[in-house]
Design an enzyme around this catalytic site. Structure first.
Site, short mmCIF file in Angstrom:
data_model
loop_
_atom_site.label_atom_id
_atom_site.label_comp_id
_atom_site.label_asym_id
_atom_site.label_seq_id
_atom_site.Cartn_x
_atom_site.Cartn_y
_atom_site.Cartn_z
N TYR A 74 8.35 5.67 23.09
CA TYR A 74 6.97 5.43 22.64
C TYR A 74 6.55 6.50 21.64
CZ TYR A 74 2.09 4.23 22.50
OH TYR A 74 0.86 3.84 22.04
N PHE A 126 -5.28 -6.87 -6.16
CA PHE A 126 -4.34 -7.60 -5.31
C PHE A 126 -5.13 -8.11 -4.12
CE2 PHE A 126 -1.30 -8.38 -1.96
CZ PHE A 126 -0.54 -9.34 -2.61
N THR A 127 -4.76 -9.29 -3.64
CA THR A 127 -5.57 -10.00 -2.65
C THR A 127 -5.96 -9.14 -1.44
OG1 THR A 127 -3.49 -10.84 -1.75
CG2 THR A 127 -4.66 -12.27 -3.29
N ASP A 217 -0.37 2.00 -5.31
CA ASP A 217 0.19 0.94 -4.49
C ASP A 217 1.68 0.93 -4.83
OD1 ASP A 217 1.24 -1.35 -3.41
OD2 ASP A 217 -0.52 -2.59 -3.81
N LYS A 260 8.96 -5.14 0.66
CA LYS A 260 9.45 -5.47 -0.69
C LYS A 260 10.56 -4.50 -1.06
CE LYS A 260 5.24 -7.49 -0.73
NZ LYS A 260 4.34 -7.44 0.43
N ARG A 384 -0.78 -18.49 -7.70
CA ARG A 384 -1.45 -17.23 -7.99
C ARG A 384 -2.47 -17.54 -9.08
NH1 ARG A 384 -1.66 -14.73 -3.73
NH2 ARG A 384 -0.09 -13.23 -3.15
N PHE A 451 -6.12 -18.62 0.12
CA PHE A 451 -4.87 -19.25 -0.34
C PHE A 451 -3.86 -19.47 0.78
CE2 PHE A 451 -2.45 -15.30 -0.29
CZ PHE A 451 -3.46 -14.36 -0.36
N1 F0G Z 1 0.28 -4.64 -2.40
C1 F0G Z 1 1.04 -5.46 -3.14
C2 F0G Z 1 1.24 -5.18 -4.59
C3 F0G Z 1 1.63 -6.58 -2.55
O1 F0G Z 1 2.39 -7.39 -3.28
C4 F0G Z 1 1.42 -6.83 -1.16
C5 F0G Z 1 1.98 -8.01 -0.52
C6 F0G Z 1 0.63 -5.94 -0.44
C7 F0G Z 1 0.08 -4.85 -1.09
C8 F0G Z 1 0.34 -6.14 1.03
O2 F0G Z 1 1.45 -5.89 1.79
O3 F0G Z 1 2.06 -8.11 2.79
O4 F0G Z 1 3.01 -5.98 3.68
O5 F0G Z 1 0.65 -6.55 4.06
N2 F0G Z 1 2.41 -8.98 -1.17
C9 F0G Z 1 3.04 -10.17 -0.61
C10 F0G Z 1 3.41 -11.07 -1.75
C11 F0G Z 1 2.27 -10.84 0.47
O6 F0G Z 1 3.89 -12.17 -1.45
O7 F0G Z 1 3.26 -10.69 -2.91
P1 F0G Z 1 1.80 -6.68 3.15
#
Ligand code: F0G
Length: 460
Positions: A74, A126-127, A217, A260, A384, A451
């Protein structure tokens, strides 16, 4: 015999996963059931899955071997200390807090650094990043260069921050009201476009002169470092690892989705150099993610991340990744298919506004194009565009982004050149009959990140 010098995947295959080829009739049935949203398809109905490069990577034998060394204590797992040391070595930040994925890091960092009412600058939204900034009471302000919003303009560093726009924001609201600037490198929503070292230096100087912190980021920052090596004066003799660390050193903190760049299926972290911020994040992680030495991850996941990083940072590894994406992009460009140019690092982005030029933006051309590509070929991509952009948080109106794109994203080490040829063939076929496409009507809209779960009907 060869038109060009052949190249191939820098790996060989040890384990395989069977993919299912379905027929058009079945795919039409299931996309209707999924409300024309490729996120709502079952993966077993997909032939080639280019939805995302997030968590969809193939791990190496070295990473799998590391999984067996998972220390599932843990507290104080040895895998955490190995990961921490590797992040310090390759990213250079002093303090690391693991999280289950990128948005866990964004959630905590936004909460720790934003006071309600403050502004957060960034090179395109970014979303999940923007949503966490908004939920923490911030207002996001886009300060990317104008070129980024034009799919056809050629610029080697289309992800760059417009220093003039950033400066104007500081003047307008006052430095004390800018919580921080977040630099995404490369910029996912702009088509995977990189940020130059020179630009990052200028951002860092302007921010720091005004007492503003720079948050990176770092999700695909290794790709960004590769682009700098290839395109920026003075970097061609440096390794990607050196460039990457130099870039990170211009920031004060970073959020990271390890799903990624780090070749894993799950994982993330938030890192910083400031002890006070670290203390706050380390306090918060126990509420939202788990103890500060696992942050929602198993020990084995942290080991896979640490080992994935060692592989990902190698020049040959990242060069292949980006070249594979370019290979598809160039085939589509040659066939006259409208794509975002230059080709980005993790994906080829179809310009749906030009592809389905007869469909107005509020008939969701990118959403429809992603769905149509699936129906025609079993290839899954992602919207997108206007659906991803959501609504303005003040007015409730749809945000209408200039970029209305479909992303063909490359999982790492998963598909071969032959798969890519099939994708190219099918996109070109669809392009040849583009005029037949009908638009969509949204019939269900979730409140957040619509989305992922929105549903549509085809217009008659
Ligand atoms: N920042 C970037 C540039 C991203 O592309 C993503 C995720 C995140 C933050 C968030 O990270 O998914 O681990 O919580 N991108 C994915 C995509 C979902 O399909 O581009 P996460």
């Amino acid at each position: 015999m060869f038109e060009r010098k052949p190249w191939a995947e820098p790996y060989k295959i040890k384990v395989v996963e069977t993919v299912k080829v379905t027929d058009r009739e079945h795919r039409l049935k299931v996309i209707k059931e999924a409300g024309w949203n490729t996120f709502l398809l079952k993966s077993e109905d997909v032939y080639i899955d280019l939805l995302t490069d997030s968590g969809t990577n193939a791990m190496s034998d070295y990473q799998w071997a590391g999984m067996m060394l998972g220390d599932e204590a843990y507290a104080g797992s040895k895998n955490f200390y190995y990961l921490e040391a590797n992040i310090q070595k390759y990213y250079g930040y002093k303090y690391i807090v693991p999280t289950h994925q990128g948005r866990g890091a964004e959630h905590m960092l936004s909460k720790a650094m934003i006071k309600p009412g403050q502004f957060v600058a960034g090179n395109m939204y970014f979303t999940t990043t923007r949503l966490h900034q908004e939920l923490a009471g911030g207002t996001f302000v886009d300060v990317i260069i104008d070129e980024a919003h034009d799919p056809a303009v050629l610029h080697p560093f289309k992800g760059n921050v417009d220093i003039g726009k950033f400066e104007a924001l500081i003047k307008k609201v006052g430095a004390a009201n800018v919580a921080y600037i977040t630099v995404g490198a490369p910029v996912n929503m702009a088509g995977g476009q990189p940020v130059s070292m020179a630009n990052m230096k200028a951002v860092s100087k302007l921010a720091h002169d005004n007492g503003i912190k720079v948050v990176l980021d770092a999700t695909r920052n290794i790709e960004n470092a590769y682009f700098i090596q290839q395109r920026e004066e003075g970097y061609k003799n440096k390794t990607v690892a050196e460039i990457h660390k130099e870039f990170c050193a211009l920031s004060d903190a970073a959020t990271m989705s390890a799903k990624k760049d780090l070749y894993v299926n799950i994982g993330g972290f938030v890192a910083c150099n400031d002890w006070d911020l670290f203390e706050e994040l380390r306090n918060m992680v126990v509420i939202y993610e788990g103890l500060h030495t696992y942050g929602g991850l198993a020990g084995r996941d942290m080991e896979a991340m640490a080992r994935g990083l060692e592989e990902a940072i190698q020049d040959e590894c990242i060069a292949f990744r980006v070249k594979q994406v370019e290979y598809l992009g160039n085939m589509l460009i040659e066939a006259g298919v409208p794509v975002v140019r230059p080709i980005g690092g993790h994906a080829v982005f179809l310009d749906a506004k030009a592809f389905y030029a007869h469909l107005p933006q509020l008939q969701f051309p990118a959403q429809k194009l992603a769905a149509d590509l699936y129906v025609e070929s079993g290839v899954r991509a992602m919207e997108r565009g206007v659906v991803s952009a959501g609504r303005n948080k003040e007015t409730g109106e749809n945000n209408l982004p200039k970029l209305e794109l479909v992303r063909l994203t490359f999982p790492r080490r998963v598909y071969t050149q032959s798969h890519i040829d099939i994708v190219a063939y099918n996109v070109i076929e669809l392009f040849n009959k583009r005029k037949e496409a009908k638009g969509l009507k949204m019939i269900y809209e979730p409140n957040y990140l619509r989305f992922f779960q929105a549903r549509f009907e085809e217009m008659v």
